[in-house]
Design a protein around this motif. Structure first.
Motif, PDB file in Angstrom:
ATOM      1  N   GLU A 163     -60.363  -1.509   7.264  1.00  0.00           N
ATOM      2  CA  GLU A 163     -59.552  -2.653   6.892  1.00  0.00           C
ATOM      3  C   GLU A 163     -58.071  -2.283   6.960  1.00  0.00           C
ATOM      4  O   GLU A 163     -57.680  -1.173   6.600  1.00  0.00           O
ATOM      5  N   TYR A 164     -57.250  -3.229   7.393  1.00  0.00           N
ATOM      6  CA  TYR A 164     -55.830  -2.928   7.583  1.00  0.00           C
ATOM      7  C   TYR A 164     -55.017  -4.216   7.605  1.00  0.00           C
ATOM      8  O   TYR A 164     -55.530  -5.308   7.872  1.00  0.00           O
ATOM      9  N   VAL A 165     -53.731  -4.050   7.338  1.00  0.00           N
ATOM     10  CA  VAL A 165     -52.746  -5.121   7.465  1.00  0.00           C
ATOM     11  C   VAL A 165     -51.841  -4.769   8.632  1.00  0.00           C
ATOM     12  O   VAL A 165     -51.453  -3.603   8.801  1.00  0.00           O
ATOM     13  N   VAL A 166     -51.511  -5.761   9.447  1.00  0.00           N
ATOM     14  CA  VAL A 166     -50.660  -5.532  10.611  1.00  0.00           C
ATOM     15  C   VAL A 166     -49.212  -5.856  10.269  1.00  0.00           C
ATOM     16  O   VAL A 166     -48.912  -6.905   9.696  1.00  0.00           O
ATOM     17  N   PHE A 167     -48.310  -4.938  10.619  1.00  0.00           N
ATOM     18  CA  PHE A 167     -46.862  -5.167  10.568  1.00  0.00           C
ATOM     19  C   PHE A 167     -46.383  -5.345  12.006  1.00  0.00           C
ATOM     20  O   PHE A 167     -46.584  -4.466  12.846  1.00  0.00           O
ATOM     21  N   VAL A 195     -53.519   0.038   0.779  1.00  0.00           N
ATOM     22  CA  VAL A 195     -53.722  -0.856   1.917  1.00  0.00           C
ATOM     23  C   VAL A 195     -53.252  -0.143   3.179  1.00  0.00           C
ATOM     24  O   VAL A 195     -52.105   0.301   3.250  1.00  0.00           O
ATOM     25  N   ARG A 196     -54.120  -0.030   4.132  1.00  0.00           N
ATOM     26  CA  ARG A 196     -53.776   0.641   5.370  1.00  0.00           C
ATOM     27  C   ARG A 196     -52.894  -0.265   6.227  1.00  0.00           C
ATOM     28  O   ARG A 196     -53.083  -1.481   6.260  1.00  0.00           O
ATOM     29  N   VAL A 197     -51.955   0.329   6.945  1.00  0.00           N
ATOM     30  CA  VAL A 197     -51.007  -0.431   7.774  1.00  0.00           C
ATOM     31  C   VAL A 197     -51.187  -0.049   9.239  1.00  0.00           C
ATOM     32  O   VAL A 197     -51.369   1.119   9.579  1.00  0.00           O
ATOM     33  N   ALA A 208     -38.943   2.347  16.036  1.00  0.00           N
ATOM     34  CA  ALA A 208     -38.685   1.757  14.716  1.00  0.00           C
ATOM     35  C   ALA A 208     -39.905   1.912  13.813  1.00  0.00           C
ATOM     36  O   ALA A 208     -39.778   2.226  12.618  1.00  0.00           O
ATOM     37  N   ALA A 209     -41.097   1.715  14.372  1.00  0.00           N
ATOM     38  CA  ALA A 209     -42.321   1.889  13.585  1.00  0.00           C
ATOM     39  C   ALA A 209     -42.464   3.335  13.113  1.00  0.00           C
ATOM     40  O   ALA A 209     -42.828   3.593  11.955  1.00  0.00           O
ATOM     41  N   GLU A 210     -42.160   4.281  13.990  1.00  0.00           N
ATOM     42  CA  GLU A 210     -42.228   5.697  13.616  1.00  0.00           C
ATOM     43  C   GLU A 210     -41.256   6.007  12.482  1.00  0.00           C
ATOM     44  O   GLU A 210     -41.582   6.744  11.539  1.00  0.00           O
ATOM     45  N   ASN A 222     -49.585   3.554  14.707  1.00  0.00           N
ATOM     46  CA  ASN A 222     -48.526   2.931  15.488  1.00  0.00           C
ATOM     47  C   ASN A 222     -49.073   2.600  16.869  1.00  0.00           C
ATOM     48  O   ASN A 222     -49.206   3.467  17.731  1.00  0.00           O
ATOM     49  N   LEU A 223     -49.385   1.316  17.083  1.00  0.00           N
ATOM     50  CA  LEU A 223     -49.947   0.866  18.351  1.00  0.00           C
ATOM     51  C   LEU A 223     -48.900   0.228  19.261  1.00  0.00           C
ATOM     52  O   LEU A 223     -49.249  -0.310  20.312  1.00  0.00           O
TER      53      LEU A 223
END
Length: 322
Positions: A163-167, A195-197, A208-210, A222-223
């Motif tokens: 389970e995860y939340v997308v940013f 909560v996994r991101v 920026a994600a890194e 980081n996809l």
């Protein structure tokens, strides 16, 4: 009508907004062949529409750059003998192409109305973009049964599990982006609540994600720039929720039924807000100058986005997943 061509718009979010045009046409003409002429950047999106039979690519920056290459495209369209062209783009060149292709009925927007057999006026300022595009088929007496957009979520193996939340932290212009330090704060709150991101976006969003991951200490995936469109749609469809500013990925996520939180500042959700099949929460901070869409790209303050707090977003998230 048995053979229909829709000439589409150029941007990802707008292409998603055009999807109800295809679904309304499919309802009205269930056995028709419905084709879409579009630029490369949105072609893949249309291939995931359940209502589009064929995607034809017009690449004006590549294989259709020179006049003789455009002539080959026109010949290709002429050979398909379309009954009608529905033009969603106001471009004169698009209208000229369908005229030269010998398509007898041409309906839609155009800066040169004489190129259309039925010229459709623009919707009043402030109308949602989806409603704007639907006026083209409404001018033919076709009434959409619903005003929602949807794409097929592919059954692809996911690059992430559990389970995860997308940013989605990016946006096609800086003014629409939520400040990086706010994403850091939200990542820290998600970490506190276990909560996994997962970060999604284009290759230019990867750094920026890194940085957000490193600053917040959150263990995330980081996809950005590493997934196909199909994989991205699958990631969105199977997420707990997707949090994003007003951008193409926000609408892609909502089109496959994902729950979304849209962060709006200089743009208005009444005009470009998500209208997909998933649950929606919109956060907007009224600072006066953004009561109509703001395109002051030189703004150095960006208070409209800074006015959306980490607390606001997390509370919206808790409400959304109840």
């Amino acid at each position: 009508m048995n053979n229909i061509l829709v000439v589409n718009v150029n941007w990802l979010g707008d292409a998603v907004f055009s999807l109800p045009v295809f679904s309304a046409l499919r309802m009205e003409y269930p056995n028709a062949h419905i084709a879409c002429l579009c630029v490369p950047r949105v072609a893949e999106v249309l291939r995931y529409s359940p209502d589009v039979n064929e995607v034809l690519v017009m690449d004006e920056q590549g294989r259709h750059f020179w006049p003789w290459q455009k002539a080959m495209l026109i010949w290709q369209l002429r050979s398909k003998r379309f009954d009608i062209a529905l033009v969603l783009h106001r471009s004169v060149s698009r209208a000229m192409i369908v005229w030269l292709a010998g398509i007898k009925e041409r309906v839609g927007f155009c800066k040169w109305p004489l190129l259309m057999t039925r010229s459709v006026p623009n919707k009043p300022q402030g109308a949602h973009r989806m409603d704007h595009y639907l006026t083209v088929i409404e001018s033919l007496g076709i009434c959409p049964s619903e005003r929602l957009y949807r794409l097929n979520a592919p059954r692809e193996s996911l690059p992430v599990g559990g389970e995860y939340v997308v940013f989605n932290t990016g946006g096609n212009w800086d003014l629409k982006q939520w400040p990086k330090k706010f994403w850091v704060g939200l990542a820290e709150v998600m970490k506190q609540h276990c909560v996994r991101v997962v970060f999604t976006g284009s290759g230019k969003d990867h750094a920026a994600a890194e940085e957000i991951m490193e600053t917040s200490g959150v263990d995330a995936d980081n996809l950005c720039g590493s997934t196909t469109l199909g994989q991205s749609l699958a990631v969105y469809a199977r997420s707990i929720a997707v949090i994003s500013a007003d951008s193409g990925p926000l609408h892609l996520a909502n089109s496959v039924g994902a729950r979304v939180i849209g962060l709006f500042g200089p743009t208005r959700s009444e005009i470009t807000g998500p209208r997909g099949t998933g649950k929606i929460r919109i956060l907007f901070h009224d600072i006066g100058c953004n009561r109509t869409p703001c395109y002051h790209l030189g703004c150095v303050d960006n208070q409209c986005m800074k006015g959306i707090s980490v607390h606001d977003v997390f509370e919206a998230y808790k409400e959304l997943i109840r």
